[in-house]
Design a protein around this motif. Structure first.
Motif, PDB file in Angstrom:
ATOM      1  N   UNK A  23       0.809  -1.225   0.000  1.00  0.00           N
ATOM      2  CA  UNK A  23       0.000   0.000   0.000  1.00  0.00           C
ATOM      3  C   UNK A  23       0.839   1.269   0.000  1.00  0.00           C
ATOM      4  N   UNK A  24       2.145   1.168   0.239  1.00  0.00           N
ATOM      5  CA  UNK A  24       2.960   2.371   0.306  1.00  0.00           C
ATOM      6  C   UNK A  24       2.969   3.096  -1.041  1.00  0.00           C
ATOM      7  N   UNK A  25       2.940   4.410  -0.942  1.00  0.00           N
ATOM      8  CA  UNK A  25       2.956   5.324  -2.097  1.00  0.00           C
ATOM      9  C   UNK A  25       1.677   5.230  -2.936  1.00  0.00           C
ATOM     10  N   UNK A  26       0.673   4.443  -2.466  1.00  0.00           N
ATOM     11  CA  UNK A  26      -0.618   4.402  -3.163  1.00  0.00           C
ATOM     12  C   UNK A  26      -1.596   5.315  -2.440  1.00  0.00           C
ATOM     13  N   UNK A  27      -2.651   5.626  -3.129  1.00  0.00           N
ATOM     14  CA  UNK A  27      -3.657   6.499  -2.535  1.00  0.00           C
ATOM     15  C   UNK A  27      -4.906   5.663  -2.245  1.00  0.00           C
ATOM     16  N   UNK A  28      -5.347   5.700  -0.999  1.00  0.00           N
ATOM     17  CA  UNK A  28      -6.538   4.941  -0.627  1.00  0.00           C
ATOM     18  C   UNK A  28      -7.782   5.577  -1.230  1.00  0.00           C
ATOM     19  N   UNK A  29      -8.836   4.768  -1.484  1.00  0.00           N
ATOM     20  CA  UNK A  29     -10.077   5.323  -2.045  1.00  0.00           C
ATOM     21  C   UNK A  29     -10.635   6.432  -1.153  1.00  0.00           C
ATOM     22  N   UNK A  30     -11.164   7.460  -1.783  1.00  0.00           N
ATOM     23  CA  UNK A  30     -11.697   8.598  -1.028  1.00  0.00           C
ATOM     24  C   UNK A  30     -12.923   8.209  -0.212  1.00  0.00           C
ATOM     25  N   UNK A  31     -13.615   7.115  -0.626  1.00  0.00           N
ATOM     26  CA  UNK A  31     -14.839   6.729   0.079  1.00  0.00           C
ATOM     27  C   UNK A  31     -14.592   5.702   1.191  1.00  0.00           C
ATOM     28  N   UNK A  32     -13.333   5.411   1.499  1.00  0.00           N
ATOM     29  CA  UNK A  32     -13.068   4.533   2.638  1.00  0.00           C
ATOM     30  C   UNK A  32     -13.554   5.238   3.905  1.00  0.00           C
ATOM     31  N   UNK A  33     -14.530   4.655   4.606  1.00  0.00           N
ATOM     32  CA  UNK A  33     -15.188   5.392   5.701  1.00  0.00           C
ATOM     33  C   UNK A  33     -14.232   5.944   6.746  1.00  0.00           C
ATOM     34  N   UNK A  34     -13.250   5.158   7.175  1.00  0.00           N
ATOM     35  CA  UNK A  34     -12.367   5.622   8.245  1.00  0.00           C
ATOM     36  C   UNK A  34     -11.535   6.807   7.778  1.00  0.00           C
ATOM     37  N   UNK A  35     -10.966   6.716   6.568  1.00  0.00           N
ATOM     38  CA  UNK A  35     -10.141   7.814   6.058  1.00  0.00           C
ATOM     39  C   UNK A  35     -10.984   9.068   5.851  1.00  0.00           C
TER      40      UNK A  35
END
Length: 578
Positions: free
Chosen positions: A226-238
């Motif tokens: 997951x490093x240097x990747x961008x998590x989905x904007x709709x991930x509830x916790x983020x």
């Protein structure tokens, strides 16, 4: 299909009851305990995220403060101090804080004047953000690849540059003039050290994964994939952390697995404003809630144990009940055949009670048989009495018809008079029927006969007397007599005019050892009364029914102010005050 014995029923019943009760208890206890345990687990994970965010903020604040303190060093502030002295100061600072990859002093023109390792000196960095921003005040830049450091520093692979945070502070002389900028490149291994320290000091963080996201959601610290990747904007916790919230959520991550995730945004520390990072601490949901699942399994297991014990108790209890019940079944069969019942002894109190009940039932059956025979005799007597009453009633109707016909002037006159007298008899019959021919209230008979003449006025008819119950033998003749008096009053007496009134008063008194009903009929407000020239059928009917049939007394007073009739009849022995 043979029916199963009682032992099987009780064993299955108690076992099922125990299982159901235990399952209900298990569901309630499991729900409450699970909720509390889940809340505790979620709180622990949220605490880990909060602790991680706090350590990052405090760590950057301390490094930020390192640069501020270093910028105040006299050697660093002295433009005329030898480079070697400045280099020693910078080297001691890096030795004190080994997390720095390099610490350097940049002059006012933007060239590296001295570094802790001697590398990069003389390089122009005037265009770098940490220099331009560091001139204005203490500055902390976000994580980036140190390409220049990897390229110009021996031992670093340019293809795999170190990741650093730039921390800078302005260096000013005593008169406030900008002398340069002191800058440190904080190696990102520092953050991994914070994570490792958190795992060692927090028991709840040993089997979790910590992630640090940049302001735009890029993974700065976390699993390799997951490093240097961008998590989905709709991930509830983020998304919740970006909104400034902190807590925990159970959610599905991009890898398709369910995780319990604690989240917390970094908010800076004291004068350090923070970099807008987000800390996520995740744990596989199955692992996180393993204790909850184990608790539920334990409750269910104990529930099955309780159900098994209950079934065993039921089997044992059924054995105690089955034997006396079989003996009771034999006794019941004997009772059904009318045979003498032998009461079986039993150690069970209830079975002994049933045995006594069988004995009492046999005695009761004998009594019921005797009562049935007596009831048959009473029924036969009642049938004879009914035949006698019907004959008497028909004889009364026949006599009434004959007498009415003798006094009627025409067929219409006969029809009207005869129907009215039949109606009077039926009204009394209705009152008696409502009381199952056991008696009728005197007030009810009077009301039934006189109410049609009241015309809806309360002052037209007045009834005054105690409650008296009459036997059918007294009620029928008395009802006919009242009807004749009411009919005569409606035709010729007080009820023939609007101002007329009828008052009926009665009481009960003792005469020669028996009860007598004394009734007074008094009319007032009507036309003047003229004694009749001859005795009509109505008068004969009153005297015949009351004096001859009931051995009573009737006295008629044709006073000019209004007719008065005094009646005294004995009450039957079965009558009683209502």
């Amino acid at each position: 299909m043979p029916q199963p014995p009682l032992r099987v029923f009780l064993a299955l019943g108690l076992g099922a009851a125990g299982l159901v009760a235990t399952l209900v208890l298990a569901l309630v206890a499991s729900r409450v305990a699970s909720q509390r345990l889940e809340a505790r687990i979620e709180a622990e994970l949220a605490d880990v995220a909060t602790s991680m965010a706090g350590r990052l903020d405090r760590g950057l604040f301390e490094r930020w403060r390192d640069m501020v303190i270093l910028a105040e060093n006299d050697t660093i502030r002295d433009p005329d101090a030898p480079v070697e002295r400045k280099r020693r100061v910078l080297r001691r600072a890096q030795e004190t804080y080994p997390d720095y990859a390099i610490i350097g002093l940049i002059d006012a023109a933007g060239r590296v004047a001295a570094t802790s390792t001697g590398a990069l000196e003389g390089i122009d960095v005037a265009h770098r953000e940490y220099f331009t921003e560091g001139q204005q005040g203490p500055f902390v830049g976000d994580l980036h690849d140190a390409q220049l450091l990897a390229r110009l520093t021996p031992g670093h692979d340019p293809a795999d540059p170190p990741r650093v945070l730039d921390i800078a502070a302005p260096v000013r002389s005593d008169d406030g003039r900008l002398v340069g900028v002191v800058s440190g490149h904080l190696d990102w291994a520092w953050a991994r050290g914070v994570e490792a320290s958190l795992r060692e000091t927090s028991a709840g963080a040993r089997d979790v994964t910590a992630l640090v996201l940049s302001r735009d959601g890029t993974v700065l610290l976390g699993p390799e994939d997951l490093r240097r990747t961008r998590l989905p904007a709709d991930l509830p916790s983020a998304a919740a952390a970006r909104a400034g919230q902190a807590g925990t959520k159970t959610e599905t991550w991009p890898d398709g697995r369910r995780y319990l995730t604690g989240y917390r945004p970094t908010r800076g520390y004291r004068g350090f404003p923070g970099l807008g990072w987000t800390v996520l601490v995740r744990q596989d949901a199955g692992t996180a809630f393993a204790a909850v699942a184990e608790l539920r399994r334990q409750i269910l297991l104990w529930g099955l144990v309780v159900a098994t014990v209950a079934a065993g108790i039921g089997w044992f209890a059924a054995g105690l009940l089955a034997r006396p019940l079989r003996r009771l079944a034999v006794a019941a069969a004997s009772l059904g055949r009318g045979e003498p019942v032998e009461v079986p002894a039993s150690a069970v109190r209830e079975a002994q009670a049933i045995s006594h009940a069988f004995t009492a039932a046999a005695r009761t059956l004998r009594q019921q048989e005797e009562e049935r025979r007596a009831a048959d005799a009473r029924q036969e007597l009642l049938i004879h009495e009914l035949n006698h009453r019907v004959k008497n009633t028909l004889a009364t109707v026949q006599s009434m018809a004959r007498q009415t016909a003798r006094s009627a002037a025409s067929l219409d006159d006969f029809t009207g008079s005869f129907e009215a007298r039949l109606l009077a008899m039926s009204q009394t019959h209705n009152v008696l029927t409502a009381n199952h021919w056991e008696g009728a209230g005197l007030r009810g008979i009077l009301s039934a006969e006189l109410e049609p003449y009241a015309g809806g006025r309360d002052d037209r008819i007045r009834l005054d007397g105690p409650a008296v119950s009459l036997t059918p033998a007294v009620a029928l003749p008395l009802g006919m007599a009242i009807h004749e008096l009411a009919t005569n009053a409606a035709k010729y007496g007080a009820l023939s005019v609007e101002t007329g009134q009828v008052a009926v008063e009665w009481g009960v008194e003792w005469r020669t050892g028996s009860q007598m009903l004394s009734l007074l009929w008094h009319e007032s407000g009507g036309p003047a009364v003229v004694p009749p020239a001859r005795t009509g059928f109505g008068t004969r009917l009153i005297r015949t029914s009351l004096e001859r049939e009931l051995a009573g007394e009737v006295r008629l007073d044709y006073a000019a102010a209004g007719l008065t009739c005094r009646i005294a009849v004995p009450l039957a022995a079965r009558s009683e005050a209502a």
